[in-house]
Design an enzyme around this catalytic site. Structure first.
Site, PDB file in Angstrom:
ATOM      1  N   ARG A 250       0.692  -1.253   0.036  1.00 15.02           N
ATOM      2  CA  ARG A 250       0.059   0.118   0.078  1.00 15.02           C
ATOM      3  C   ARG A 250       1.109   1.236  -0.003  1.00 15.02           C
ATOM      4  O   ARG A 250       2.042   1.189   0.445  1.00 15.02           O
ATOM      5  CB  ARG A 250      -0.864   0.046   1.318  1.00 15.02           C
ATOM      6  CG  ARG A 250      -1.960  -1.117   1.379  1.00 15.02           C
ATOM      7  CD  ARG A 250      -2.753  -1.036   2.583  1.00 15.02           C
ATOM      8  NE  ARG A 250      -3.747  -2.215   2.658  1.00 15.02           N
ATOM      9  CZ  ARG A 250      -3.433  -3.395   3.494  1.00 15.02           C
ATOM     10  NH1 ARG A 250      -2.317  -3.767   4.000  1.00 15.02           N
ATOM     11  NH2 ARG A 250      -4.386  -4.372   3.279  1.00 15.02           N
TER      12      ARG A 250
ATOM     13  N   LYS B  57      -2.326  -1.762   7.520  1.00 19.58           N
ATOM     14  CA  LYS B  57      -3.584  -1.824   7.699  1.00 19.58           C
ATOM     15  C   LYS B  57      -4.076  -2.686   8.862  1.00 19.58           C
ATOM     16  O   LYS B  57      -3.712  -3.797   8.714  1.00 19.58           O
ATOM     17  CB  LYS B  57      -4.605  -1.946   6.406  1.00 19.58           C
ATOM     18  CG  LYS B  57      -6.087  -1.457   6.461  1.00 19.58           C
ATOM     19  CD  LYS B  57      -6.889  -1.604   5.007  1.00 19.58           C
ATOM     20  CE  LYS B  57      -8.097  -1.283   5.100  1.00 19.58           C
ATOM     21  NZ  LYS B  57      -8.731  -1.429   4.082  1.00 19.58           N
TER      22      LYS B  57
ATOM     23  N   HIS C 182      -2.340   2.004  -5.689  1.00 21.23           N
ATOM     24  CA  HIS C 182      -3.421   0.918  -5.636  1.00 21.23           C
ATOM     25  C   HIS C 182      -3.364   0.070  -6.813  1.00 21.23           C
ATOM     26  O   HIS C 182      -3.698  -1.188  -6.637  1.00 21.23           O
ATOM     27  CB  HIS C 182      -4.481   1.277  -4.785  1.00 21.23           C
ATOM     28  CG  HIS C 182      -4.945   0.465  -3.704  1.00 21.23           C
ATOM     29  ND1 HIS C 182      -4.409   0.449  -2.552  1.00 21.23           N
ATOM     30  CD2 HIS C 182      -6.112  -0.414  -3.574  1.00 21.23           C
ATOM     31  CE1 HIS C 182      -4.660  -0.480  -1.832  1.00 21.23           C
ATOM     32  NE2 HIS C 182      -5.720  -1.036  -2.331  1.00 21.23           N
TER      33      HIS C 182
ATOM     34  N   ARG D 209      -0.825  -2.564  -6.795  1.00 19.32           N
ATOM     35  CA  ARG D 209      -1.270  -3.468  -5.615  1.00 19.32           C
ATOM     36  C   ARG D 209      -2.244  -4.583  -6.080  1.00 19.32           C
ATOM     37  O   ARG D 209      -2.201  -5.792  -6.162  1.00 19.32           O
ATOM     38  CB  ARG D 209      -1.533  -2.817  -4.513  1.00 19.32           C
ATOM     39  CG  ARG D 209      -2.129  -3.798  -3.329  1.00 19.32           C
ATOM     40  CD  ARG D 209      -2.395  -3.006  -2.159  1.00 19.32           C
ATOM     41  NE  ARG D 209      -3.256  -3.780  -1.216  1.00 19.32           N
ATOM     42  CZ  ARG D 209      -2.710  -4.622  -0.458  1.00 19.32           C
ATOM     43  NH1 ARG D 209      -1.505  -4.817  -0.196  1.00 19.32           N
ATOM     44  NH2 ARG D 209      -3.559  -5.152   0.585  1.00 19.32           N
TER      45      ARG D 209
ATOM     46  N   HIS E   1      -4.514  -9.210   3.928  1.00 17.52           N
ATOM     47  CA  HIS E   1      -5.952  -9.257   3.952  1.00 17.52           C
ATOM     48  C   HIS E   1      -6.467 -10.109   5.269  1.00 17.52           C
ATOM     49  O   HIS E   1      -5.982 -11.172   5.223  1.00 17.52           O
ATOM     50  CB  HIS E   1      -6.785  -9.717   2.586  1.00 17.52           C
ATOM     51  CG  HIS E   1      -6.389  -8.969   1.446  1.00 17.52           C
ATOM     52  ND1 HIS E   1      -6.515  -9.313   0.277  1.00 17.52           N
ATOM     53  CD2 HIS E   1      -6.218  -7.580   1.392  1.00 17.52           C
ATOM     54  CE1 HIS E   1      -6.717  -8.263  -0.526  1.00 17.52           C
ATOM     55  NE2 HIS E   1      -6.433  -7.091  -0.016  1.00 17.52           N
TER      56      HIS E   1
ATOM     57  N   TYR F   1      -9.739 -10.837  -6.964  1.00 19.92           N
ATOM     58  CA  TYR F   1      -9.025 -10.583  -8.047  1.00 19.92           C
ATOM     59  C   TYR F   1      -9.155 -11.862  -8.772  1.00 19.92           C
ATOM     60  O   TYR F   1      -8.637 -11.885 -10.115  1.00 19.92           O
ATOM     61  CB  TYR F   1      -7.645 -10.847  -7.585  1.00 19.92           C
ATOM     62  CG  TYR F   1      -7.247  -9.488  -6.661  1.00 19.92           C
ATOM     63  CD1 TYR F   1      -7.242  -8.248  -7.270  1.00 19.92           C
ATOM     64  CD2 TYR F   1      -6.981  -9.552  -5.222  1.00 19.92           C
ATOM     65  CE1 TYR F   1      -7.103  -7.092  -6.628  1.00 19.92           C
ATOM     66  CE2 TYR F   1      -6.698  -8.258  -4.536  1.00 19.92           C
ATOM     67  CZ  TYR F   1      -6.823  -7.081  -5.001  1.00 19.92           C
ATOM     68  OH  TYR F   1      -6.774  -6.126  -4.552  1.00 19.92           O
TER      69      TYR F   1
END
Length: 281
Positions: free
Chosen positions: A134, A159, A226, A229, A252, A261
């Site tokens: 990120r 995150k 992003h 990413r 995640h 994805y």
């Protein structure tokens, strides 16, 4: 600082919220109060409803920004003002089911080629794409977080305030070594220092590097850090990497977030035969 703002800040700190989250929540509540020019202690469900409609219909905020404001107001009323009955009157917006924008491998190569003669920019592009970082994670990366010997990148406080390890591409090692030789940073130094200061490069500066590289590479899509990413995750899945491994690399919390994805993987999409191909010509 007003007593209410100070109390909200303290309650967020007590719960170990990140600095950026604290800043965002406090700013969101301040904007709510400014809209009515009154203290939030004097505002109730009617004002919250009016303000949320203003954010959606007039300001047309994105889903994530709108819901961040809702989170801030819920925290204010539930924790700070202790008005639990207000929480149910502050709804979230329904999540938008949008597919992420993905670059082809050729487009990534063109971007890398566009910055080939700029060591800093080339390393920024390669770390974003090659490690799936990120933008804020890259901005706050320290020189010592890149373990060349073990071929690992230690992402700290990503995150959700979670650490994780990400593989360091073999092709990145040469770039990292050259950058270290050029800048001679100590392990605790920022990998990318801001010019004329001891601080790190701002996230906006990194975004501009990516935008300029895409412009020079003549890529018609809107390209952000992003997007690189997203491309990292999709190309990993297309290469046959297990989805659980990709989930770990991306940091995640939920596998559902990673599975989206699959929907943009060209191999998954093109694996299904079109009914046109079944017709007898």
């Amino acid at each position: 600082m007003t007593p209410l703002r100070q109390r909200m800040t303290e309650e967020l700190r007590r719960r170990n919220y990140g600095d950026r989250t604290i800043e965002t929540y406090v700013r969101s509540v301040a904007a709510f109060a400014k809209f009515f020019n009154r203290s939030p202690t004097l505002l109730g469900p009617d004002q919250v409803r009016q303000y949320q409609l203003h954010l959606r219909d007039e300001r047309k905020l994105s889903f994530s920004t709108y819901n961040t404001t809702s989170c801030a107001l819920r925290f204010l009323y539930l924790v700070v003002l202790q008005k639990a009955d207000m929480v149910g009157m502050i709804p979230y917006a329904r999540r938008e089911q949008r597919l992420p924008s993905i670059l082809s491998q050729d487009e990534v190569e063109r971007m890398r080629g566009a910055v080939a003669l700029r060591p800093r920019d080339r390393l920024i592009i390669d770390l974003l794409y090659g490690c799936g970082l990120r933008v804020q994670e890259l901005s706050t990366l320290r020189a010592g977080d890149l373990d060349v010997a073990r071929k690992l990148v230690h992402v700290r406080c990503g995150k959700g305030r979670k650490d994780r390890l990400v593989p360091l591409s073999t092709s990145l090692i040469e770039l990292v070594t050259a950058w270290r030789a050029l800048m001679a940073p100590r392990p605790d130094d920022w990998l990318f220092r801001a010019v004329g200061s001891d601080g790190h490069l701002a996230a906006r500066t990194l975004q501009r590097v990516v935008e300029d590289a895409a412009l020079e590479a003549k890529i018609p899509k809107k390209v952000t850090p992003h997007v690189l990413r997203h491309s990292y995750a999709t190309h990993m899945l297309e290469a046959g990497i297990d989805v659980r491994v990709v989930q770990s690399c991306l940091g995640h919390a939920r596998i559902d977030t990673t599975l989206r994805y699959h929907h943009v993987s060209r191999y998954v999409v093109t694996a299904t035969m079109s009914p046109l191909d079944l017709l007898k010509h």
